[in-house]
Design a protein around this motif. Sequence first.
Motif, PDB file in Angstrom:
ATOM      1  N   TRP A 110       0.855  -1.189   0.000  1.00  0.00           N
ATOM      2  CA  TRP A 110       0.000   0.000   0.000  1.00  0.00           C
ATOM      3  C   TRP A 110       0.892   1.240   0.000  1.00  0.00           C
ATOM      4  O   TRP A 110       0.861   2.065   0.911  1.00  0.00           O
ATOM      5  CB  TRP A 110      -0.912  -0.021   1.207  1.00  0.00           C
ATOM      6  CG  TRP A 110      -2.157   0.798   1.048  1.00  0.00           C
ATOM      7  CD1 TRP A 110      -2.527   1.555  -0.038  1.00  0.00           C
ATOM      8  CD2 TRP A 110      -3.204   0.948   2.013  1.00  0.00           C
ATOM      9  NE1 TRP A 110      -3.729   2.155   0.186  1.00  0.00           N
ATOM     10  CE2 TRP A 110      -4.183   1.803   1.440  1.00  0.00           C
ATOM     11  CE3 TRP A 110      -3.422   0.440   3.298  1.00  0.00           C
ATOM     12  CZ2 TRP A 110      -5.347   2.165   2.117  1.00  0.00           C
ATOM     13  CZ3 TRP A 110      -4.584   0.786   3.962  1.00  0.00           C
ATOM     14  CH2 TRP A 110      -5.528   1.640   3.383  1.00  0.00           C
TER      15      TRP A 110
ATOM     16  N   TYR B 113      -4.835   7.905   0.042  1.00  0.00           N
ATOM     17  CA  TYR B 113      -6.158   7.479   0.490  1.00  0.00           C
ATOM     18  C   TYR B 113      -6.631   8.278   1.702  1.00  0.00           C
ATOM     19  O   TYR B 113      -7.825   8.311   1.981  1.00  0.00           O
ATOM     20  CB  TYR B 113      -6.146   5.997   0.850  1.00  0.00           C
ATOM     21  CG  TYR B 113      -6.111   5.062  -0.337  1.00  0.00           C
ATOM     22  CD1 TYR B 113      -7.253   4.348  -0.721  1.00  0.00           C
ATOM     23  CD2 TYR B 113      -4.954   4.872  -1.075  1.00  0.00           C
ATOM     24  CE1 TYR B 113      -7.230   3.480  -1.805  1.00  0.00           C
ATOM     25  CE2 TYR B 113      -4.914   4.013  -2.162  1.00  0.00           C
ATOM     26  CZ  TYR B 113      -6.054   3.324  -2.520  1.00  0.00           C
ATOM     27  OH  TYR B 113      -6.032   2.463  -3.595  1.00  0.00           O
ATOM     28  N   PHE B 114      -5.668   8.881   2.410  1.00  0.00           N
ATOM     29  CA  PHE B 114      -6.010   9.623   3.627  1.00  0.00           C
ATOM     30  C   PHE B 114      -5.374  11.008   3.587  1.00  0.00           C
ATOM     31  O   PHE B 114      -4.457  11.308   4.353  1.00  0.00           O
ATOM     32  CB  PHE B 114      -5.540   8.853   4.862  1.00  0.00           C
ATOM     33  CG  PHE B 114      -6.071   7.446   4.941  1.00  0.00           C
ATOM     34  CD1 PHE B 114      -7.390   7.205   5.290  1.00  0.00           C
ATOM     35  CD2 PHE B 114      -5.254   6.362   4.640  1.00  0.00           C
ATOM     36  CE1 PHE B 114      -7.889   5.910   5.352  1.00  0.00           C
ATOM     37  CE2 PHE B 114      -5.735   5.064   4.699  1.00  0.00           C
ATOM     38  CZ  PHE B 114      -7.061   4.834   5.056  1.00  0.00           C
TER      39      PHE B 114
ATOM     40  N   ALA C 272     -10.576   5.336   7.855  1.00  0.00           N
ATOM     41  CA  ALA C 272     -10.583   6.795   7.985  1.00  0.00           C
ATOM     42  C   ALA C 272     -11.219   7.305   9.276  1.00  0.00           C
ATOM     43  O   ALA C 272     -10.674   8.208   9.929  1.00  0.00           O
ATOM     44  CB  ALA C 272     -11.260   7.422   6.763  1.00  0.00           C
TER      45      ALA C 272
ATOM     46  N   GLN D 134     -10.159   1.965   3.088  1.00  0.00           N
ATOM     47  CA  GLN D 134     -10.140   3.416   3.285  1.00  0.00           C
ATOM     48  C   GLN D 134     -11.372   3.897   4.035  1.00  0.00           C
ATOM     49  O   GLN D 134     -11.268   4.662   5.012  1.00  0.00           O
ATOM     50  CB  GLN D 134     -10.047   4.102   1.928  1.00  0.00           C
ATOM     51  CG  GLN D 134     -10.135   5.620   1.982  1.00  0.00           C
ATOM     52  CD  GLN D 134     -10.297   6.208   0.583  1.00  0.00           C
ATOM     53  OE1 GLN D 134     -10.935   5.623  -0.284  1.00  0.00           O
ATOM     54  NE2 GLN D 134      -9.693   7.361   0.373  1.00  0.00           N
TER      55      GLN D 134
ATOM     56  N   TYR E 265      -8.482  -1.775  -1.333  1.00  0.00           N
ATOM     57  CA  TYR E 265      -8.010  -0.707  -0.456  1.00  0.00           C
ATOM     58  C   TYR E 265      -9.053   0.406  -0.309  1.00  0.00           C
ATOM     59  O   TYR E 265      -9.069   1.102   0.711  1.00  0.00           O
ATOM     60  CB  TYR E 265      -6.685  -0.149  -0.970  1.00  0.00           C
ATOM     61  CG  TYR E 265      -5.530  -1.089  -0.698  1.00  0.00           C
ATOM     62  CD1 TYR E 265      -5.133  -1.357   0.611  1.00  0.00           C
ATOM     63  CD2 TYR E 265      -4.853  -1.725  -1.736  1.00  0.00           C
ATOM     64  CE1 TYR E 265      -4.085  -2.229   0.879  1.00  0.00           C
ATOM     65  CE2 TYR E 265      -3.808  -2.595  -1.477  1.00  0.00           C
ATOM     66  CZ  TYR E 265      -3.433  -2.849  -0.173  1.00  0.00           C
ATOM     67  OH  TYR E 265      -2.394  -3.719   0.095  1.00  0.00           O
ATOM     68  N   LYS E 266      -9.907   0.570  -1.295  1.00  0.00           N
ATOM     69  CA  LYS E 266     -10.976   1.558  -1.154  1.00  0.00           C
ATOM     70  C   LYS E 266     -11.953   1.147  -0.057  1.00  0.00           C
ATOM     71  O   LYS E 266     -12.493   1.991   0.660  1.00  0.00           O
ATOM     72  CB  LYS E 266     -11.692   1.737  -2.487  1.00  0.00           C
ATOM     73  CG  LYS E 266     -10.867   2.503  -3.516  1.00  0.00           C
ATOM     74  CD  LYS E 266     -11.621   2.685  -4.817  1.00  0.00           C
ATOM     75  CE  LYS E 266     -10.769   3.453  -5.825  1.00  0.00           C
ATOM     76  NZ  LYS E 266     -11.462   3.612  -7.134  1.00  0.00           N
TER      77      LYS E 266
END
Length: 220
Positions: free
Chosen positions: A54, A60-61, A211, A207, A203-204
Amino acid sequence: MKKLFLGLTFLLTFSLVYAQPFSREFNQFHREDSITFPAKGQILFIGSSSFTIWQDVSDYFPGYHILNRGFGGSTLTDVIDRADQVIFKYAPRQVVIYCGENDLAVEGGEKSKVVVQRFKKLFCMIRDHYPGIPVTYISIKPSPARANLMPQMVEVNAKIKSWLSKKKHTSYVNVYDAMLDENGKPMEHIFQKDKLHMLPAGYKIWQKLIAPVLTPDANK
């Protein structure tokens, strides 16, 4: 003769050093740290290959400073043994862990009870060094290549979740259920061809679940 001896000694030493498990990852960590040592107060991601690959995790953040020190193929024991190198040399404001899947998958496999005990040991080590910072555990994911281990994964996840619920400044992220289809099977389309490592679609999912538990910068 002396030169030959010294040459052989050097080659032997070189071979031993670079034959060590995870040498490539740790050499890379060392290079990165030697160029610019990571700033204090970042969110530290530690664990196995699901974090290692990753590499664009910060994308992603946005707005969070994340330091990724996952190393592929690692077990909880590996992280414990190398805690000084991947955890305690830094000063994170939060530690996020993804590890335990490889413990179950190694030759012969480890029993769920052993994996949970290893996690508790790692957690307590982190608490000893950083008493107040948040610690987050990402549940073991249901990799299609390891579908035979799903009962053990469920057991480990449940036990760790229950144990963490009694600890302050902790969070548990359930990615396991979110990665199952309507029939309760792993969603293969979010995995790479090896059916073990995730595609961006996987990974979405992570996420969205991770988060909400990330700790904002103190200066925000």
